[in-house]
Design a protein around this motif. Structure first.
Motif, PDB file in Angstrom:
ATOM      1  N   ASN A  91       0.828  -1.213   0.000  1.00 56.21           N
ATOM      2  CA  ASN A  91       0.000   0.000   0.000  1.00 56.21           C
ATOM      3  C   ASN A  91       0.855   1.252   0.000  1.00 56.21           C
ATOM      4  OD1 ASN A  91      -2.517  -1.435   2.218  1.00 56.21           O
ATOM      5  ND2 ASN A  91      -2.206  -1.680   0.035  1.00 56.21           N
ATOM      6  N   ALA A  92       1.895   1.272   0.840  1.00 55.84           N
ATOM      7  CA  ALA A  92       2.771   2.441   0.889  1.00 55.84           C
ATOM      8  C   ALA A  92       3.537   2.614  -0.413  1.00 55.84           C
ATOM      9  CB  ALA A  92       3.744   2.308   2.058  1.00 55.84           C
ATOM     10  N   ALA A  93       3.962   1.499  -1.029  1.00 58.29           N
ATOM     11  CA  ALA A  93       4.661   1.589  -2.315  1.00 58.29           C
ATOM     12  C   ALA A  93       3.740   2.147  -3.395  1.00 58.29           C
ATOM     13  CB  ALA A  93       5.180   0.213  -2.719  1.00 58.29           C
ATOM     14  N   GLY A  94       2.473   1.749  -3.382  1.00 54.13           N
ATOM     15  CA  GLY A  94       1.529   2.297  -4.356  1.00 54.13           C
ATOM     16  C   GLY A  94       1.330   3.789  -4.191  1.00 54.13           C
ATOM     17  N   ALA A  95       1.275   4.264  -2.936  1.00 56.44           N
ATOM     18  CA  ALA A  95       1.136   5.702  -2.704  1.00 56.44           C
ATOM     19  C   ALA A  95       2.356   6.469  -3.204  1.00 56.44           C
ATOM     20  CB  ALA A  95       0.919   5.959  -1.211  1.00 56.44           C
ATOM     21  N   VAL A  96       3.543   5.922  -2.983  1.00 56.39           N
ATOM     22  CA  VAL A  96       4.766   6.606  -3.423  1.00 56.39           C
ATOM     23  C   VAL A  96       4.858   6.640  -4.947  1.00 56.39           C
ATOM     24  CG1 VAL A  96       7.285   6.462  -3.440  1.00 56.39           C
ATOM     25  CG2 VAL A  96       6.032   6.125  -1.313  1.00 56.39           C
ATOM     26  N   LEU A  97       4.551   5.522  -5.599  1.00 52.02           N
ATOM     27  CA  LEU A  97       4.614   5.486  -7.059  1.00 52.02           C
ATOM     28  C   LEU A  97       3.630   6.472  -7.683  1.00 52.02           C
ATOM     29  CD1 LEU A  97       4.914   1.629  -7.664  1.00 52.02           C
ATOM     30  CD2 LEU A  97       6.721   3.354  -7.876  1.00 52.02           C
ATOM     31  N   ALA A  98       2.430   6.531  -7.131  1.00 48.86           N
ATOM     32  CA  ALA A  98       1.456   7.493  -7.649  1.00 48.86           C
ATOM     33  C   ALA A  98       1.898   8.925  -7.374  1.00 48.86           C
ATOM     34  CB  ALA A  98       0.087   7.229  -7.018  1.00 48.86           C
ATOM     35  N   GLY A  99       2.509   9.157  -6.222  1.00 48.49           N
ATOM     36  CA  GLY A  99       3.010  10.490  -5.923  1.00 48.49           C
ATOM     37  C   GLY A  99       4.119  10.922  -6.869  1.00 48.49           C
ATOM     38  N   LEU A 100       4.978  10.001  -7.257  1.00 51.57           N
ATOM     39  CA  LEU A 100       6.033  10.342  -8.211  1.00 51.57           C
ATOM     40  C   LEU A 100       5.461  10.708  -9.576  1.00 51.57           C
ATOM     41  CD1 LEU A 100       8.701   7.621  -7.342  1.00 51.57           C
ATOM     42  CD2 LEU A 100       8.751  10.042  -6.752  1.00 51.57           C
ATOM     43  N   VAL A 101       4.338  10.117  -9.936  1.00 53.83           N
ATOM     44  CA  VAL A 101       3.699  10.454 -11.213  1.00 53.83           C
ATOM     45  C   VAL A 101       3.218  11.901 -11.212  1.00 53.83           C
ATOM     46  CG1 VAL A 101       1.751   9.917 -12.723  1.00 53.83           C
ATOM     47  CG2 VAL A 101       3.061   8.069 -11.675  1.00 53.83           C
ATOM     48  N   SER A 102       2.710  12.371 -10.073  1.00 56.00           N
ATOM     49  CA  SER A 102       2.178  13.739  -9.990  1.00 56.00           C
ATOM     50  C   SER A 102       3.205  14.746  -9.485  1.00 56.00           C
ATOM     51  CB  SER A 102       0.968  13.762  -9.051  1.00 56.00           C
ATOM     52  OG  SER A 102       1.357  13.467  -7.712  1.00 56.00           O
ATOM     53  N   ARG A 103       4.462  14.408  -9.503  1.00 60.41           N
ATOM     54  CA  ARG A 103       5.484  15.251  -8.872  1.00 60.41           C
ATOM     55  C   ARG A 103       5.551  16.647  -9.486  1.00 60.41           C
ATOM     56  NH1 ARG A 103      11.240  12.985  -6.764  1.00 60.41           N
ATOM     57  NH2 ARG A 103      11.780  14.795  -5.484  1.00 60.41           N
ATOM     58  N   ARG A 104       5.341  16.780 -10.764  1.00 62.75           N
ATOM     59  CA  ARG A 104       5.456  18.093 -11.406  1.00 62.75           C
ATOM     60  C   ARG A 104       4.356  19.043 -10.960  1.00 62.75           C
ATOM     61  NH1 ARG A 104       4.669  18.024 -17.622  1.00 62.75           N
ATOM     62  NH2 ARG A 104       4.625  20.252 -17.126  1.00 62.75           N
ATOM     63  N   TRP A 105       3.270  18.520 -10.370  1.00 60.89           N
ATOM     64  CA  TRP A 105       2.169  19.363  -9.901  1.00 60.89           C
ATOM     65  C   TRP A 105       2.135  19.498  -8.380  1.00 60.89           C
ATOM     66  CZ3 TRP A 105       0.573  15.209 -13.349  1.00 60.89           C
ATOM     67  CH2 TRP A 105       0.518  15.618 -14.684  1.00 60.89           C
ATOM     68  N   TRP A 106       3.181  19.041  -7.693  1.00 58.82           N
ATOM     69  CA  TRP A 106       3.193  19.156  -6.232  1.00 58.82           C
ATOM     70  C   TRP A 106       3.127  20.623  -5.826  1.00 58.82           C
ATOM     71  CZ3 TRP A 106       7.376  15.228  -4.135  1.00 58.82           C
ATOM     72  CH2 TRP A 106       6.904  13.932  -4.354  1.00 58.82           C
ATOM     73  N   ARG A 107       2.476  20.837  -4.715  1.00 54.70           N
ATOM     74  CA  ARG A 107       2.358  22.201  -4.204  1.00 54.70           C
ATOM     75  C   ARG A 107       3.612  22.564  -3.419  1.00 54.70           C
ATOM     76  NH1 ARG A 107      -2.706  24.627  -0.694  1.00 54.70           N
ATOM     77  NH2 ARG A 107      -2.470  26.779  -1.376  1.00 54.70           N
ATOM     78  N   THR A 108       4.084  23.785  -3.602  1.00 56.25           N
ATOM     79  CA  THR A 108       5.278  24.252  -2.904  1.00 56.25           C
ATOM     80  C   THR A 108       4.875  25.193  -1.775  1.00 56.25           C
ATOM     81  OG1 THR A 108       5.533  26.108  -4.433  1.00 56.25           O
ATOM     82  CG2 THR A 108       6.630  24.048  -5.000  1.00 56.25           C
ATOM     83  N   ALA A 109       5.816  25.428  -0.875  1.00 52.94           N
ATOM     84  CA  ALA A 109       5.538  26.315   0.257  1.00 52.94           C
ATOM     85  C   ALA A 109       5.252  27.733  -0.204  1.00 52.94           C
ATOM     86  CB  ALA A 109       6.722  26.302   1.226  1.00 52.94           C
ATOM     87  N   ALA A 110       5.822  28.131  -1.348  1.00 50.10           N
ATOM     88  CA  ALA A 110       5.595  29.488  -1.855  1.00 50.10           C
ATOM     89  C   ALA A 110       4.166  29.694  -2.331  1.00 50.10           C
ATOM     90  CB  ALA A 110       6.567  29.793  -2.992  1.00 50.10           C
ATOM     91  N   GLU A 111       3.436  28.601  -2.610  1.00 46.95           N
ATOM     92  CA  GLU A 111       2.085  28.714  -3.111  1.00 46.95           C
ATOM     93  C   GLU A 111       1.033  28.703  -2.009  1.00 46.95           C
ATOM     94  OE1 GLU A 111       2.641  26.424  -7.382  1.00 46.95           O
ATOM     95  OE2 GLU A 111       1.922  25.328  -5.629  1.00 46.95           O
TER      96      GLU A 111
END
Length: 268
Positions: free
Chosen positions: A234-254
């Motif tokens: 389950n944790a591996a699935g969450a990490v893999l999906a998170g890596l797919v959306s990495r370019r849209w991650w929210r930053t502290a500046a936003e």
């Protein structure tokens, strides 16, 4: 001398006209608030990229529904009749209702984004999509995981704490299902919360949520095995999906952009 001065003036006028023509073609300079060609090209390209990604997502869902259409149609009569038994207590029924509810989820995303855009919140669409996606993509899978087995309430809870021992008995379908349980959470959570925008935190989030589910299975005696391998997958699935959306991650500046923009002061 007169001939040289006339030649210099004609050359100066020619250079001035050429400069004006170049500035007209390239647009006003950046310090005047103008948009250069690279910025004008980036806006349509970003819109095209979003359209392509949305089209691919819809196509993927349609292909998945086509592949599993037969088992889903077995639960369709009971689900359409609103019967609990045979619909919401089966995996096929839950997946069918999840697919049917996609238009409603899209409508909720549109309503949230529209409300945020009215008050001037930036990244309204991304925030709204992330919030709905986290809930809509996680709750059905957790519901299927918490379905009781035939011996629920009778058979005592079982625990498997040896890593990698249960992976062999899971099989490809079981591993794929465990990867999907918290995939939506890992995909959308860092898009919504800047505090979760890192791989170790997504891993901790997926592992923590999975550990809660496995503990609930044991406590409520659902006739399921609470396995450490489930937590790992389950944790591996969450990490893999998170890596797919990495370019849209929210930053502290936003983070301040979530607040509504102040209304301009009225001129006196």
């Amino acid at each position: 001398m007169l001939f040289l001065r006339a030649g210099c003036r004609s050359e100066t006028l020619y250079r001035g006209r050429i400069g004006k023509y170049i500035r007209h073609r390239n647009g006003p300079p950046a310090w005047m608030g103008g948009m250069n060609h690279s910025e004008s090209r980036s806006a349509p390209s970003g819109r095209t990229r979003r359209i392509v990604l949305l089209s691919l997502a819809i196509l993927g869902l349609a292909c998945a529904a086509f592949v599993v259409r037969r088992p889903l149609m077995m639960s369709a009569p009971r689900c359409m009749a609103g019967r609990w038994h045979g619909c919401y207590d089966t995996e096929n029924g839950v997946v069918l209702m999840m697919l049917i509810g996609l238009p409603l989820a899209a409508l909720v995303v549109w309503a949230l984004a529209r409300r945020r855009r009215v008050v001037g919140v930036t990244s309204a669409w991304r925030m709204s999509l992330a919030e709905v996606g986290m809930v809509y993509g996680t709750v059905p899978f957790v519901w299927m995981t918490m379905m009781p087995g035939p011996g629920a309430g009778i058979v005592p809870g079982r625990v498997s704490l040896i890593p990698l021992r249960d992976l062999v008995t899971m099989g490809p379908l079981g591993i794929g299902g465990n990867l999907l349980i918290f995939a939506a959470l890992g995909f959308f959570a860092p898009m919504r919360f800047a505090a979760l925008a890192s791989v170790p935190r997504i891993l901790a989030l997926g592992a923590g949520c999975s550990a809660l589910v496995e503990t609930a299975q044991y406590v409520f005696r659902l006739d399921r095995v609470s396995s450490v391998d489930d937590v790992l997958v389950n944790a591996a699935g969450a990490v893999l999906a998170g890596l797919v959306s990495r370019r849209w991650w929210r930053t502290a500046a936003e983070v301040p952009s979530e607040q509504p923009r102040p209304a301009p002061a009225a001129a006196r």
